[in-house]
Design an enzyme around this catalytic site. Sequence first.
Site, short mmCIF file in Angstrom:
data_model
loop_
_atom_site.label_atom_id
_atom_site.label_comp_id
_atom_site.label_asym_id
_atom_site.label_seq_id
_atom_site.Cartn_x
_atom_site.Cartn_y
_atom_site.Cartn_z
N GLU A 87 -36.92 113.69 1.09
CA GLU A 87 -36.46 112.57 0.23
C GLU A 87 -37.53 112.33 -0.84
O GLU A 87 -38.72 112.40 -0.55
CB GLU A 87 -36.24 111.32 1.12
CG GLU A 87 -35.96 110.02 0.42
CD GLU A 87 -34.74 110.04 -0.51
OE1 GLU A 87 -33.63 110.25 -0.03
OE2 GLU A 87 -34.93 109.84 -1.72
N ASP A 137 -26.31 111.69 -4.63
CA ASP A 137 -25.98 110.92 -5.84
C ASP A 137 -24.80 111.57 -6.55
O ASP A 137 -24.85 112.76 -6.87
CB ASP A 137 -27.19 110.88 -6.78
CG ASP A 137 -28.35 110.13 -6.15
OD1 ASP A 137 -28.19 108.93 -5.87
OD2 ASP A 137 -29.40 110.75 -5.90
C1 SAM Z 1 -26.89 108.16 -2.91
S1 SAM Z 1 -28.36 108.28 -1.98
C2 SAM Z 1 -27.76 108.55 -0.31
C3 SAM Z 1 -28.80 108.24 0.72
C4 SAM Z 1 -28.35 108.46 2.19
N1 SAM Z 1 -28.06 109.85 2.45
C5 SAM Z 1 -27.18 107.60 2.56
O1 SAM Z 1 -26.09 108.14 2.81
O2 SAM Z 1 -27.37 106.35 2.62
C6 SAM Z 1 -28.98 109.90 -2.41
C7 SAM Z 1 -30.42 110.11 -2.04
O3 SAM Z 1 -30.80 111.44 -2.35
C8 SAM Z 1 -32.13 111.42 -2.86
N2 SAM Z 1 -32.30 112.64 -3.66
C9 SAM Z 1 -31.65 112.96 -4.79
N3 SAM Z 1 -32.03 114.16 -5.24
C10 SAM Z 1 -32.97 114.62 -4.35
C11 SAM Z 1 -33.74 115.81 -4.28
N4 SAM Z 1 -33.63 116.76 -5.20
N5 SAM Z 1 -34.60 115.96 -3.25
C12 SAM Z 1 -34.71 114.98 -2.30
N6 SAM Z 1 -34.01 113.83 -2.32
C13 SAM Z 1 -33.14 113.66 -3.33
C14 SAM Z 1 -32.21 110.13 -3.64
O4 SAM Z 1 -33.54 109.67 -3.80
C15 SAM Z 1 -31.37 109.18 -2.78
O5 SAM Z 1 -32.16 108.49 -1.85
#
Ligand code: SAM
Length: 227
Positions: A87, A137
């Site tokens: 993350e 996202d």
């Molecule tokens: C929409 S949130 C969903 C969080 C969690 N999975 C949930 O269902 O509550 C997407 C997460 O992916 C993380 N993220 C996005 N791109 C990433 C990357 N390339 N590497 C690691 N984390 C990433 C973001 O920081 C965010 O916390």
Amino acid sequence: MTELYPLFSLPTPWIRSFVRREGRLTLAQQRALNTIWPRYGLAPDQSFSQKVFPRSAPVIVEIGFGNGESLVEMASRYPEFNYLGIEVHRPGVGHLLLRLDQLGLDNVKVYCADAVNVLSLCLAEESCHRINIFFPDPWPKKRHHKRRLIQPKFAALLASKLELGGILHLATDWPDYAQYMQLAVSTCPQMRPIDPYALIPERPSSKYEQRGRRLGHPIQELAYRKD
Ligand SMILES: C[S@@+](CC[C@H](N)C(=O)[O-])C[C@H]1O[C@@H](n2cnc3c(N)ncnc32)[C@H](O)[C@@H]1O
């Protein structure tokens, strides 16, 4: 705590799937990043191996775990697996560390770095039993689709890190992203779609899932096995 984003860059440029939004780091999360991190954290240039855990076990990776609640729940429910969380969002990592410490779990390790870099540079081929990406996202605007994490190139990277028979489990509350994911993974010849609903009992509900449900979004699951 080690540098959040790796200082090195990959030879091929990737478009970042996230924006740097530090958000508010609570005092407890900041303390966790300073004091609990050494027990669970892996440096962004540290190769991953079974040796980082007290016991060897199949490895389940969760990418973009948000605040880590579903990762913590799975790791405490299934101690027979080792879990690796990746993350970029530091408050989320701090939140996870606090929970890991409270529960004293020893089957979880964490990278606070871009999953593209971690997968490309730290994980060996065929080293993962399962990869979970729940509610990445959605980047709903068309001009932002290029930022979506699940792209054909990333799907190929995921496939290369799964062991034979390993499973990729995806979930989203955006119907057009679900279609986009299907197209992306279909470009990987070794990945066969399987019934995702067989896996659902193992996926605790996450913060973003609950938000999607509140907004009336349909929740879609996708699962693939590497043959
Ligand atoms: C929409 S949130 C969903 C969080 C969690 N999975 C949930 O269902 O509550 C997407 C997460 O992916 C993380 N993220 C996005 N791109 C990433 C990357 N390339 N590497 C690691 N984390 C990433 C973001 O920081 C965010 O916390």
